[in-house]
Design a protein around this motif. Structure first.
Motif, mmCIF file in Angstrom:
data_model
loop_
_atom_site.group_PDB
_atom_site.id
_atom_site.type_symbol
_atom_site.label_atom_id
_atom_site.label_comp_id
_atom_site.label_asym_id
_atom_site.label_seq_id
_atom_site.Cartn_x
_atom_site.Cartn_y
_atom_site.Cartn_z
ATOM 1 N N VAL A 44 0.839 -1.199 0.000
ATOM 2 C CA VAL A 44 0.000 0.000 0.000
ATOM 3 C C VAL A 44 0.877 1.254 0.000
ATOM 4 O O VAL A 44 0.654 2.190 -0.767
ATOM 5 C CB VAL A 44 -0.965 0.001 1.204
ATOM 6 C CG1 VAL A 44 -1.680 1.336 1.339
ATOM 7 C CG2 VAL A 44 -1.977 -1.134 1.075
ATOM 8 N N LEU A 45 1.899 1.258 0.852
ATOM 9 C CA LEU A 45 2.790 2.419 0.924
ATOM 10 C C LEU A 45 3.531 2.642 -0.389
ATOM 11 O O LEU A 45 3.605 3.770 -0.889
ATOM 12 C CB LEU A 45 3.793 2.248 2.070
ATOM 13 C CG LEU A 45 3.200 2.341 3.477
ATOM 14 C CD1 LEU A 45 4.218 1.885 4.514
ATOM 15 C CD2 LEU A 45 2.742 3.756 3.768
ATOM 16 N N MET A 46 4.071 1.578 -0.971
ATOM 17 C CA MET A 46 4.788 1.717 -2.236
ATOM 18 C C MET A 46 3.847 2.118 -3.367
ATOM 19 O O MET A 46 4.211 2.905 -4.233
ATOM 20 C CB MET A 46 5.536 0.433 -2.574
ATOM 21 C CG MET A 46 6.721 0.198 -1.648
ATOM 22 S SD MET A 46 7.784 -1.175 -2.117
ATOM 23 C CE MET A 46 6.650 -2.535 -2.110
ATOM 24 N N GLY A 47 2.611 1.586 -3.337
ATOM 25 C CA GLY A 47 1.625 1.966 -4.338
ATOM 26 C C GLY A 47 1.259 3.440 -4.266
ATOM 27 O O GLY A 47 0.854 4.041 -5.250
ATOM 28 N N ALA A 48 1.431 4.021 -3.080
ATOM 29 C CA ALA A 48 1.159 5.443 -2.888
ATOM 30 C C ALA A 48 2.396 6.298 -3.173
ATOM 31 O O ALA A 48 2.378 7.506 -2.967
ATOM 32 C CB ALA A 48 0.678 5.689 -1.458
ATOM 33 N N GLY A 49 3.481 5.655 -3.610
ATOM 34 C CA GLY A 49 4.676 6.403 -3.979
ATOM 35 C C GLY A 49 5.719 6.550 -2.887
ATOM 36 O O GLY A 49 6.723 7.224 -3.085
ATOM 37 N N ARG A 50 5.506 5.913 -1.750
ATOM 38 C CA ARG A 50 6.483 6.015 -0.650
ATOM 39 C C ARG A 50 7.531 4.924 -0.798
ATOM 40 O O ARG A 50 7.207 3.749 -0.829
ATOM 41 C CB ARG A 50 5.796 5.866 0.706
ATOM 42 C CG ARG A 50 4.738 6.892 0.931
ATOM 43 C CD ARG A 50 4.806 7.821 2.077
ATOM 44 N NE ARG A 50 5.722 7.687 3.144
ATOM 45 C CZ ARG A 50 5.378 7.751 4.423
ATOM 46 N NH1 ARG A 50 4.112 7.873 4.761
ATOM 47 N NH2 ARG A 50 6.286 7.711 5.357
ATOM 48 N N GLN A 51 8.784 5.304 -0.882
ATOM 49 C CA GLN A 51 9.868 4.336 -0.961
ATOM 50 C C GLN A 51 10.504 4.086 0.399
ATOM 51 O O GLN A 51 11.157 3.074 0.602
ATOM 52 C CB GLN A 51 10.924 4.804 -1.946
ATOM 53 C CG GLN A 51 10.414 4.836 -3.360
ATOM 54 C CD GLN A 51 11.492 5.254 -4.334
ATOM 55 O OE1 GLN A 51 12.643 5.452 -3.976
ATOM 56 N NE2 GLN A 51 11.120 5.393 -5.584
ATOM 57 N N SER A 52 10.360 5.021 1.308
ATOM 58 C CA SER A 52 10.892 4.843 2.657
ATOM 59 C C SER A 52 9.906 5.445 3.639
ATOM 60 O O SER A 52 9.132 6.331 3.308
ATOM 61 C CB SER A 52 12.264 5.507 2.801
ATOM 62 O OG SER A 52 12.168 6.902 2.665
ATOM 63 N N TRP A 53 9.935 4.906 4.867
ATOM 64 C CA TRP A 53 9.007 5.413 5.883
ATOM 65 C C TRP A 53 9.600 5.408 7.280
ATOM 66 O O TRP A 53 8.913 5.616 8.266
ATOM 67 C CB TRP A 53 7.683 4.652 5.864
ATOM 68 C CG TRP A 53 7.802 3.170 5.745
ATOM 69 C CD1 TRP A 53 7.981 2.270 6.756
ATOM 70 C CD2 TRP A 53 7.743 2.419 4.548
ATOM 71 N NE1 TRP A 53 8.036 1.001 6.263
ATOM 72 C CE2 TRP A 53 7.892 1.055 4.886
ATOM 73 C CE3 TRP A 53 7.566 2.748 3.203
ATOM 74 C CZ2 TRP A 53 7.871 0.042 3.953
ATOM 75 C CZ3 TRP A 53 7.556 1.732 2.270
ATOM 76 C CH2 TRP A 53 7.697 0.404 2.652
ATOM 77 N N ARG A 54 10.873 5.178 7.396
ATOM 78 C CA ARG A 54 11.566 5.346 8.659
ATOM 79 C C ARG A 54 13.018 5.654 8.353
ATOM 80 O O ARG A 54 13.462 5.544 7.221
ATOM 81 C CB ARG A 54 11.432 4.120 9.564
ATOM 82 C CG ARG A 54 12.217 2.911 9.142
ATOM 83 C CD ARG A 54 12.163 1.790 10.189
ATOM 84 N NE ARG A 54 13.204 0.812 9.947
ATOM 85 C CZ ARG A 54 14.423 0.848 10.461
ATOM 86 N NH1 ARG A 54 14.767 1.818 11.274
ATOM 87 N NH2 ARG A 54 15.315 -0.078 10.176
ATOM 88 N N THR A 55 13.763 6.075 9.372
ATOM 89 C CA THR A 55 15.186 6.350 9.202
ATOM 90 C C THR A 55 15.972 5.578 10.250
ATOM 91 O O THR A 55 15.433 5.215 11.302
ATOM 92 C CB THR A 55 15.485 7.853 9.347
ATOM 93 O OG1 THR A 55 14.994 8.317 10.602
ATOM 94 C CG2 THR A 55 14.836 8.650 8.227
ATOM 95 N N THR A 56 17.249 5.349 9.959
ATOM 96 C CA THR A 56 18.098 4.638 10.905
ATOM 97 C C THR A 56 18.401 5.536 12.094
ATOM 98 O O THR A 56 18.416 6.763 11.980
ATOM 99 C CB THR A 56 19.417 4.191 10.248
ATOM 100 O OG1 THR A 56 20.098 5.338 9.730
ATOM 101 C CG2 THR A 56 19.155 3.193 9.130
ATOM 102 N N ALA A 57 18.639 4.918 13.243
ATOM 103 C CA ALA A 57 18.849 5.659 14.492
ATOM 104 C C ALA A 57 20.145 6.467 14.477
ATOM 105 O O ALA A 57 20.171 7.601 14.945
ATOM 106 C CB ALA A 57 18.835 4.700 15.679
ATOM 107 N N ARG A 58 21.206 5.914 13.974
ATOM 108 C CA ARG A 58 22.511 6.582 14.061
ATOM 109 C C ARG A 58 22.746 7.620 12.982
ATOM 110 O O ARG A 58 23.195 8.716 13.263
ATOM 111 C CB ARG A 58 23.635 5.556 14.017
ATOM 112 C CG ARG A 58 23.698 4.733 15.261
ATOM 113 C CD ARG A 58 24.924 3.880 15.272
ATOM 114 N NE ARG A 58 24.943 3.064 16.478
ATOM 115 C CZ ARG A 58 25.754 2.068 16.669
ATOM 116 N NH1 ARG A 58 26.628 1.742 15.739
ATOM 117 N NH2 ARG A 58 25.706 1.384 17.781
ATOM 118 N N GLN A 59 22.467 7.274 11.750
ATOM 119 C CA GLN A 59 22.824 8.169 10.652
ATOM 120 C C GLN A 59 21.629 8.777 9.932
ATOM 121 O O GLN A 59 21.795 9.529 8.990
ATOM 122 C CB GLN A 59 23.721 7.437 9.661
ATOM 123 C CG GLN A 59 25.040 7.022 10.317
ATOM 124 C CD GLN A 59 25.929 6.241 9.374
ATOM 125 O OE1 GLN A 59 25.511 5.800 8.310
ATOM 126 N NE2 GLN A 59 27.167 6.045 9.776
ATOM 127 N N GLY A 60 20.414 8.423 10.349
ATOM 128 C CA GLY A 60 19.227 9.013 9.748
ATOM 129 C C GLY A 60 19.007 8.637 8.294
ATOM 130 O O GLY A 60 18.386 9.378 7.548
#
Length: 102
Positions: A44-60
């Motif tokens: 659903v997220l990828m179908g809506a155009g989202r390729q990422s939805w969180r970031t890594t803790a250390r380097q973002g």
């Protein structure tokens, strides 16, 4: 002696065809996102155009689907208050509330 392989199930044998899937709506960070019944939350997220939805803790660094089979933990989200759900493994349901991770 004749051997036969596994029974094949083709599109005619499948009661639900791809065009028959019902539309669903999930709330992603309080924004309605449309999908189809049977899709994973990642789908659903990828179908809506989202390729990422969180970031890594250390380097973002951005994270989304990496392995797609529930091994890597890159696609984690919160669904209906349940934390650390693998978006690639969880089927989306109409009305799900999804929160992305930072």
């Amino acid at each position: 002696m004749t051997t036969t392989g596994p029974a094949r199930i083709g599109p005619a044998d499948d009661p639900v065809q791809p065009g028959d899937a019902a539309e669903i709506v999930v709330l992603v960070d309080d924004v309605p996102v449309a999908g189809l019944a049977g899709q994973t939350i990642a789908g659903v997220l990828m179908g809506a155009g989202r390729q990422s939805w969180r970031t890594t803790a250390r380097q973002g660094r951005p994270r989304g689907v990496f392995c797609g089979i529930g091994v890597c933990f890159d696609c984690l989200v919160t669904v209906n208050g349940l934390r650390d759900v693998r978006a690639c493994q969880r089927r989306a349901a109409d009305g799900d509330e999804v929160s992305t991770h930072d």
